[in-house]
Design a protein around this motif. Structure first.
Motif, PDB file in Angstrom:
ATOM      1  N   THR A 156     -40.801  22.985 -37.083  1.00 42.77           N
ATOM      2  CA  THR A 156     -40.111  22.980 -35.806  1.00 42.77           C
ATOM      3  C   THR A 156     -38.613  23.014 -36.035  1.00 42.77           C
ATOM      4  O   THR A 156     -38.125  22.697 -37.132  1.00 42.77           O
ATOM      5  N   ALA A 157     -37.861  23.413 -35.019  1.00 41.22           N
ATOM      6  CA  ALA A 157     -36.407  23.441 -35.094  1.00 41.22           C
ATOM      7  C   ALA A 157     -35.860  22.015 -35.023  1.00 41.22           C
ATOM      8  O   ALA A 157     -36.562  21.091 -34.585  1.00 41.22           O
ATOM      9  N   PRO A 158     -34.621  21.809 -35.458  1.00 39.85           N
ATOM     10  CA  PRO A 158     -34.031  20.465 -35.364  1.00 39.85           C
ATOM     11  C   PRO A 158     -34.020  19.939 -33.932  1.00 39.85           C
ATOM     12  O   PRO A 158     -33.834  20.699 -32.974  1.00 39.85           O
ATOM     13  N   LYS A 159     -34.230  18.639 -33.797  1.00 39.41           N
ATOM     14  CA  LYS A 159     -34.280  17.984 -32.490  1.00 39.41           C
ATOM     15  C   LYS A 159     -33.148  16.978 -32.353  1.00 39.41           C
ATOM     16  O   LYS A 159     -32.616  16.471 -33.356  1.00 39.41           O
ATOM     17  N   LYS A 160     -32.813  16.681 -31.106  1.00 39.09           N
ATOM     18  CA  LYS A 160     -31.725  15.745 -30.838  1.00 39.09           C
ATOM     19  C   LYS A 160     -32.146  14.289 -31.016  1.00 39.09           C
ATOM     20  O   LYS A 160     -31.419  13.475 -31.583  1.00 39.09           O
ATOM     21  N   PHE A 161     -33.330  13.946 -30.495  1.00 37.68           N
ATOM     22  CA  PHE A 161     -33.736  12.546 -30.428  1.00 37.68           C
ATOM     23  C   PHE A 161     -35.034  12.349 -31.196  1.00 37.68           C
ATOM     24  O   PHE A 161     -35.990  13.103 -31.023  1.00 37.68           O
ATOM     25  N   VAL A 162     -35.054  11.322 -32.028  1.00 37.65           N
ATOM     26  CA  VAL A 162     -36.231  10.982 -32.826  1.00 37.65           C
ATOM     27  C   VAL A 162     -36.550   9.510 -32.601  1.00 37.65           C
ATOM     28  O   VAL A 162     -35.680   8.645 -32.792  1.00 37.65           O
TER      29      VAL A 162
END
Length: 205
Positions: free
Chosen positions: A73-79
């Motif tokens: 998956t592409a980079p995400k803002k919130f984990v």
């Protein structure tokens, strides 16, 4: 335990068949990608790591890019991490609002609105000194006495005084899911949902 990451959109009203109005908060919940699966054997506890919100690759570190590439998956803002997740999921799978149902009771975790430096009337609900007679001047919102002079000659710890208000991480329990729109990833929740519009919240049960 089940949960999802969402973004607070705003408020609306839902009307029942008999005309009763229910104020609801609109939350855009998911879709969230499972970016890591933790187990008791490798990590000492079981949990699912969920990611939400698109992030440009140029704004991500190389470590983040490598971590998200394992989930394809592409980079995400919130984990965020949810412990003891009851729904079995593998890395790379997607979690949507379908895990919840209408009428279900949930918990919402978020950060309250920051109010800045506030006085005791707004922060703690003080009523002020009271009467404006007998020569009092600009004392209607004053805190009053905060400690004795000769004894204890100090101010006790925990005294309710003016200071920074808001910006606290809180969990609101017993909120009810009124309606779900799976095609738009929207959840309508009645009750007090913490945070300003656009803030990130965790919906869990």
């Amino acid at each position: 335990m089940k949960g999802i990451i969402g973004k607070k959109i705003g408020m609306t009203s839902v009307f029942s068949q008999d005309g009763k109005q229910t104020a609801c908060t609109i939350i855009e919940a998911g879709p969230c990608t499972v970016t890591q699966v933790k187990s008791a054997d490798t990590d000492g506890y079981t949990a699912l790591q969920l990611a939400f919100g698109e992030k440009k690759e140029k704004h991500a570190t190389q470590a983040e890019i490598n971590h998200f590439s394992k989930a394809q998956t592409a980079p995400k803002k919130f984990v965020k991490e949810f412990r003891n997740y009851s729904i079995p999921k593998a890395i790379g799978e997607t979690i949507t609002v379908d895990i919840f149902s209408e009428g279900e009771s949930v918990e919402v975790v978020g950060t309250t609105k920051g109010k800045g430096f506030q006085g005791v009337v707004k922060r703690h609900g003080f009523s002020g000194v009271g009467e404006a007679s007998h020569g009092q001047h600009d004392r209607s919102r004053a805190p009053g006495s905060i400690g004795g002079s000769s004894y204890p000659s100090r101010v006790f710890k925990g005294m309710r005084m003016a200071g920074r208000m808001g910006g606290d991480r809180v969990k609101m329990k017993g909120l009810k899911i009124v309606k779900i729109f799976p095609e738009k990833n929207y959840i309508l929740i009645s009750g007090s949902v913490p945070g300003h519009n656009g803030s990130i919240v965790l919906i869990q049960k």
